[in-house]
Structures are given as C-alpha cells and as structure tokens.
Enzyme design. Structure first.
Site, PDB file in Angstrom:
ATOM      1  CG  HIS A   1     108.895  47.416  -5.075  1.00 55.31           C
ATOM      2  ND1 HIS A   1     108.531  48.765  -4.915  1.00 55.31           N
ATOM      3  CD2 HIS A   1     107.396  46.528  -4.887  1.00 55.31           C
ATOM      4  CE1 HIS A   1     107.047  48.925  -4.915  1.00 55.31           C
ATOM      5  NE2 HIS A   1     106.649  47.810  -4.844  1.00 55.31           N
ATOM      6  CB  ILE A   2     110.552  40.679  -5.220  1.00 55.21           C
ATOM      7  CG1 ILE A   2     111.000  40.606  -3.862  1.00 55.21           C
ATOM      8  CG2 ILE A   2     111.690  41.093  -6.220  1.00 55.21           C
ATOM      9  CD1 ILE A   2     111.858  39.185  -3.739  1.00 55.21           C
ATOM     10  N   GLY A   3     107.587  41.943  -3.743  1.00 51.51           N
ATOM     11  CA  GLY A   3     106.576  41.384  -2.791  1.00 51.51           C
ATOM     12  C   GLY A   3     105.254  40.627  -3.529  1.00 51.51           C
ATOM     13  N   GLY A   4     105.108  41.286  -5.012  1.00 57.09           N
ATOM     14  CA  GLY A   4     104.036  41.094  -5.705  1.00 57.09           C
ATOM     15  C   GLY A   4     104.399  40.214  -7.127  1.00 57.09           C
TER      16      GLY A   4
ATOM     17  CG  ASP B   1     109.239  43.869  -1.251  1.00 57.72           C
ATOM     18  OD1 ASP B   1     110.265  43.283  -1.587  1.00 57.72           O
ATOM     19  OD2 ASP B   1     108.289  44.000  -1.705  1.00 57.72           O
TER      20      ASP B   1
ATOM     21  CG  ASP C   1      91.922  50.233   7.611  1.00 58.14           C
ATOM     22  OD1 ASP C   1      92.561  49.324   6.594  1.00 58.14           O
ATOM     23  OD2 ASP C   1      91.514  51.341   7.064  1.00 58.14           O
TER      24      ASP C   1
ATOM     25  CD  GLU D   1     111.065  50.908  -4.506  1.00 58.73           C
ATOM     26  OE1 GLU D   1     110.702  50.268  -5.661  1.00 58.73           O
ATOM     27  OE2 GLU D   1     110.345  50.422  -3.489  1.00 58.73           O
TER      28      GLU D   1
ATOM     29  CB  ILE E   1      97.893  43.220   1.072  1.00 61.11           C
ATOM     30  CG1 ILE E   1      98.256  43.174  -0.226  1.00 61.11           C
ATOM     31  CG2 ILE E   1      99.260  42.427   1.888  1.00 61.11           C
ATOM     32  CD1 ILE E   1      99.247  44.018  -0.698  1.00 61.11           C
TER      33      ILE E   1
HETATM   34  N1  LIG Z   1     105.515  45.074  -2.187  1.00 62.17           N
HETATM   35  C1  LIG Z   1     104.992  44.910  -3.320  1.00 62.17           C
HETATM   36  O1  LIG Z   1     105.386  44.414  -4.267  1.00 62.17           O
HETATM   37  C2  LIG Z   1     103.353  45.378  -3.207  1.00 62.17           C
HETATM   38  C3  LIG Z   1     102.647  44.787  -4.016  1.00 62.17           C
HETATM   39  C4  LIG Z   1     101.263  45.101  -4.022  1.00 62.17           C
HETATM   40  C5  LIG Z   1     100.961  46.119  -3.199  1.00 62.17           C
HETATM   41  N2  LIG Z   1     101.726  46.883  -2.388  1.00 62.17           N
HETATM   42  C6  LIG Z   1     101.614  47.806  -1.741  1.00 62.17           C
HETATM   43  O2  LIG Z   1     100.836  47.279  -0.469  1.00 62.17           O
HETATM   44  C7  LIG Z   1      99.938  48.508   0.255  1.00 62.17           C
HETATM   45  C8  LIG Z   1      98.782  47.745   0.657  1.00 62.17           C
HETATM   46  O3  LIG Z   1      97.999  47.274  -0.701  1.00 62.17           O
HETATM   47  P1  LIG Z   1      96.557  46.738  -0.704  1.00 62.17           P
HETATM   48  O4  LIG Z   1      96.066  46.296  -1.915  1.00 62.17           O
HETATM   49  O5  LIG Z   1      96.124  46.188   0.478  1.00 62.17           O
HETATM   50  O6  LIG Z   1      95.865  48.168  -0.558  1.00 62.17           O
HETATM   51  P2  LIG Z   1      94.211  48.668  -0.047  1.00 62.17           P
HETATM   52  O7  LIG Z   1      94.032  50.018  -0.390  1.00 62.17           O
HETATM   53  O8  LIG Z   1      93.280  47.483  -0.404  1.00 62.17           O
HETATM   54  O9  LIG Z   1      94.528  48.635   1.805  1.00 62.17           O
HETATM   55  C9  LIG Z   1      95.262  49.669   2.255  1.00 62.17           C
HETATM   56  C10 LIG Z   1      94.384  49.830   3.700  1.00 62.17           C
HETATM   57  O10 LIG Z   1      95.149  50.898   4.435  1.00 62.17           O
HETATM   58  C11 LIG Z   1      94.096  51.515   5.230  1.00 62.17           C
HETATM   59  N3  LIG Z   1      95.035  52.795   5.219  1.00 62.17           N
HETATM   60  C12 LIG Z   1      95.411  53.715   4.724  1.00 62.17           C
HETATM   61  N4  LIG Z   1      96.089  54.740   5.346  1.00 62.17           N
HETATM   62  C13 LIG Z   1      95.980  54.216   6.609  1.00 62.17           C
HETATM   63  C14 LIG Z   1      96.639  54.506   7.797  1.00 62.17           C
HETATM   64  N5  LIG Z   1      97.367  55.844   8.038  1.00 62.17           N
HETATM   65  N6  LIG Z   1      96.571  53.811   8.926  1.00 62.17           N
HETATM   66  C15 LIG Z   1      95.807  52.712   8.942  1.00 62.17           C
HETATM   67  N7  LIG Z   1      95.270  52.326   7.963  1.00 62.17           N
HETATM   68  C16 LIG Z   1      95.431  52.954   6.486  1.00 62.17           C
HETATM   69  C17 LIG Z   1      93.197  51.769   3.968  1.00 62.17           C
HETATM   70  O11 LIG Z   1      91.931  52.186   4.724  1.00 62.17           O
HETATM   71  C18 LIG Z   1      92.956  50.308   3.444  1.00 62.17           C
HETATM   72  O12 LIG Z   1      92.166  49.668   4.132  1.00 62.17           O
HETATM   73  C19 LIG Z   1      99.940  49.474  -0.734  1.00 62.17           C
HETATM   74  O13 LIG Z   1     100.672  50.573  -0.210  1.00 62.17           O
HETATM   75  C20 LIG Z   1     100.422  48.718  -1.973  1.00 62.17           C
HETATM   76  O14 LIG Z   1     101.069  49.834  -2.887  1.00 62.17           O
HETATM   77  C21 LIG Z   1     103.017  46.442  -2.361  1.00 62.17           C
END
Ligand SMILES: NC(=O)c1ccc[n+]([C@@H]2O[C@H](COP(=O)([O-])OP(=O)(O)OC[C@H]3O[C@@H](n4cnc5c(N)ncnc54)[C@H](O)[C@@H]3O)[C@@H](O)[C@H]2O)c1
Length: 404
Positions: A282-285, A254, A171, A259, A152
């Site tokens: 929690h509707i991001g996705g 979100d 990151d 929740e 993301i």
């Molecule tokens: N709001 C929603 O509806 C929704 C939908 C999809 C995903 N998400 C959430 O979004 C987040 C990101 O998803 P993604 O698919 O990009 O995940 P991803 O695993 O591809 O990316 C997460 C990144 O964060 C980095 N990271 C982890 N801990 C860290 C820290 N303390 N400091 C800096 N970097 C750190 C990791 O190295 C990785 O590159 C997840 O928590 C996921 O659950 C939310």
C-alpha cells in the site's frame, strides 16, 4: 496560547502553517488508543492524524474545545464523521495530494510487467543469465483500460498517452475524456478491448467485490491487471486462479482486503509467490513529495479554518467561504442543527441589537447547518450567550478581524 496536536508524524511543512495562526504545535510520533487520545486532547483546538488513529464519537464528545481535525492522508474512515458534525468539529483531508505518486507507480509497474522485470531481476540475483525477448513488449501502442476515471484515473490517462498508449475508460459518473482517451459505455467494453486493465475506483462499500471471476474472464488472454485502489474491490482468489492459468499474464497489487496494521507484521495473501506479480505494501501514495504536499494542503485548510472559519473542502461540514467586506470587524461562525427556522431566530437576535450585517452565507449538509455572518460591530455578550444557549446551537465561534 491555543494548542494543536499532531500524531503519527505528518511532514513538518504543516507546523509553520499552524503556528502562523497562533497555534502552539505539539507532536507525538505514533497513534494513540482511545483513552490516551482523550487525555492527550485536553486543551487541544486542532488535531492532526494519519490513518492509524481512530477518532471515535467518545473522543470527540470528551473534548468540546476541539474545533478541527486534519487527516493528513486521503481516507477519513478512521474519523467518526457523523459525531464530528454533531459536535461542530470540521474535518479536512488531502484528497489529491498523492495522485501523481500513484500514477507514477502504476506506469512503472505497467512497464515492469510488460518486460517481466521482476523475473529477470530475480534470475540474475540468483546468478542465472536469461537474456531473451520472449514475452517482453513495449507499452507504446498498447491499450490501457482504466476503471474509475477520477483524480488518479484521469492523470494516469494523460501520462499513459504521453508514452504512446491508447486509453479506454469506464466511469459510473459523467467524466470528461482527456486527450484522445475514449469513454466506454460499460466496464466489459473496456475489459474486452484492453491489453492492460487498471482499477482506480473509489473505496465506497458498493465497490466491494466489483472485480471477480466474471470480470477476469472478460479480459483478453495474456493481458495485465493492476489494482492500486482498494483491496476489497477485487476477488484475490479469482486473480490467483487467472494468473496460474496464464489468462492474466501479470499483475501489480498495492492494496489488499486484509492489510497488516504495523510494519513488521506478517503478510498473508494467496497472491504471494506467483510469477510476474508485483506486490507492494500500500505504497502507491507514499512518497516524500506526496507527504510534503499533504502537509501543505491539510495544514492550509486547518489554518484557514482557524483564521477565517472557511470550511472549503471540509469532508463533513457544509463548505462555505465568505470574503469579508471593508467594514467587517467581527465574524460569527455558527454550526447548528439543520432544523427549520434557525436562521430566522438568529437573524432576529441580530436585528434586535441593531447589528449591521456586512455579509452572510448559509449551507447545510444532512443534519448540520453552518452559517458565517460578518458584522461591522461586535454583538453584546448577552446576545452571544443567548445564541450559544439556543436548542439548535452546536458551536458558535467569534472571530475578530485583524486590521492591517
Ligand atoms: N494505493 C494507494 O496508496 C492509494 C493512494 C491514493 C488513493 N488510492 C485509492 O485510489 C482510488 C482512486 O482514488 P481517486 O483519488 O482517483 O478517487 P476519485 O474519487 O477521484 O475517483 C474515483 C472514480 O471512480 C469512479 N467509480 C466509482 N465506482 C465505480 C465503478 N464501480 N465503476 C466505474 N467507476 C467507478 C467514480 O465515479 C470516480 O470518478 C481510491 O480507491 C483511493 O482510495 C490508493
């Protein structure tokens, strides 16, 4: 005919993919509690769920015929993955099918917060005309700080740059900076230099409480904060204090530490009622496009596993894919406990029966090993039974290659 059971209404795109590999697809609209799920799984080879169904070790143990679970969502916390591995059940999810939806919501919210849209909108709905440029800004030229540059974070970076924003990111893992984005050496470097900070870290336990009073204090006065990652990552009391104080000029949230389980349940949060704060459930996705894409992704992974035994992108079993050779007639998919000497024993059984191995691949993940072996002829039943009876065997599937 073998059976697939889909709970919680995954998008219908999944059905033809599963039917094409000979599965009779049954659907149940909601989630099922443990005992009901155990009963519903009788005779089911493939289970599809979303986030509201908990698949416990008891559910898995009670249904030894279950071969695969598809989580038609991103997270897999609701499945006991260790139990799934212990019983040779492959679990798949859709790690990036809703990435774009989250990014689009974040971009929309950044613009809305910078223009204080929710306040203008509310005033007009209450019949109050408030035309003013005060506190309203373009996003062009502003600096967006992204914490967590994964699926993301990287896509947000690209779209934000297309709007003329500068991007800084931090990151914990080595990540390639896309476009003109600049990698920072620490989170505080990002916080001190950004107008907007957006969290996209993963949901691992070590990120609990990652962002609190200390981190908000490092952000620029008047900056904007977004969390669309996981609720427990942020100290919401600290966010509230910073909004009331005006140090943070607006926020979009979100995801929340607690929740509600169901639509219509009460939502309690100290972030309710704050100015220029957008709260979404929690509707991001959650878009139609993401649901369709998840169904295609997970449906394909399950169908491919049933048809070829490939565990590509499985979240629990070793990830193996083997292209069959021209002479391959049978494929053995062997899940076993990862103990020394298992491979030698299995190959000894093949050798003793003159089996001609056309291809073989082995992988291990923790306590579990997985081996795919292609043969030009079938092994006698007694050899298969002997393999099934070995101490370290978890599951042995025999697939016959369809001739064209
Ligand atoms: N709001 C929603 O509806 C929704 C939908 C999809 C995903 N998400 C959430 O979004 C987040 C990101 O998803 P993604 O698919 O990009 O995940 P991803 O695993 O591809 O990316 C997460 C990144 O964060 C980095 N990271 C982890 N801990 C860290 C820290 N303390 N400091 C800096 N970097 C750190 C990791 O190295 C990785 O590159 C997840 O928590 C996921 O659950 C939310």
């Amino acid at each position: 005919m073998s059976k697939a059971l889909l709970l919680e209404n995954p998008h219908v795109e999944a059905d033809p993919l599963l039917e094409a590999v000979g599965l009779d697809v049954h659907r149940h609209p909601g989630a099922l509690e443990e005992d009901d799920l155990i009963d519903a799984l009788r005779g089911v080879r493939v289970l599809g769920i979303r986030s509201a169904t908990t698949v416990t070790s008891r559910v898995i143990a009670a249904n030894p015929q279950l071969e695969a679970i598809g989580a038609f969502c991103i997270g897999t916390n609701q499945v006991d993955l260790r139990a799934a591995s212990r019983h040779g059940v492959a679990v798949f999810n859709a790690p990036f099918s809703n990435t774009r939806s989250v990014v689009e919501l974040a971009i929309g919210e950044i613009i809305a917060l910078m223009r204080r849209l929710t306040e203008r909108d509310r005033a007009l709905h209450f019949g109050v005309w408030e035309k003013s440029a005060s506190g309203a800004h373009e996003v062009r030229g502003l600096t967006l700080g992204i914490i967590g540059y994964g699926n993301i974070g990287t896509q947000l970076s690209v779209v934000a740059e297309a709007l003329g924003m500068r991007v800084l990111f931090f990151d914990t893992a080595e990540r390639l900076a896309l476009g003109n984005a600049k990698r920072c050496r620490s989170m505080s470097e990002v916080l001190r230099n950004s107008d907007i900070v957006s969290l996209h870290v993963d949901g691992k336990a070590r990120n609990a409480g990652l962002f609190g009073a200390r981190e908000f204090a490092q952000m620029r006065r008047g900056s904007i904060f977004l969390n669309l990652s996981r609720g427990f990552v942020v100290d919401t009391a600290a966010l509230r204090a910073n909004i009331i104080d005006g140090h943070i000029a607006g926020a979009a949230v979100d995801v929340f530490p607690d929740e509600p389980r169901r639509n219509g349940d009460a939502f309690e949060s100290e972030l309710r009622g704050l100015p220029n704060v957008i709260l979404t459930p929690h509707i991001g996705g959650s878009t139609q496009e993401a649901q369709e894409s998840i169904a295609q992704f997970v449906g394909n992974k399950l169908a491919t596993y049933v048809r070829t035994a490939s565990t590509d992108m499985s979240v629990n079993l070793p990830r193996l894919t083997l292209d069959p050779s021209e002479n391959t007639r049978f494929r053995l998919a062997y899940v076993h406990r990862n103990t020394p000497g298992v491979l030698a024993l299995v190959n000894q059984a093949f050798a003793e029966h003159g089996a001609n191995i056309e291809g073989q691949i082995l992988g291990t993940a923790g306590e579990t090993g997985y081996m795919i072996t292609d043969l030009s002829s079938q092994l006698p039943d007694e050899v298969l039974e002997a393999l099934r009876g070995m101490d370290d065997t978890i599951r042995l599937r025999v697939l016959e290659r369809q001739r064209r």
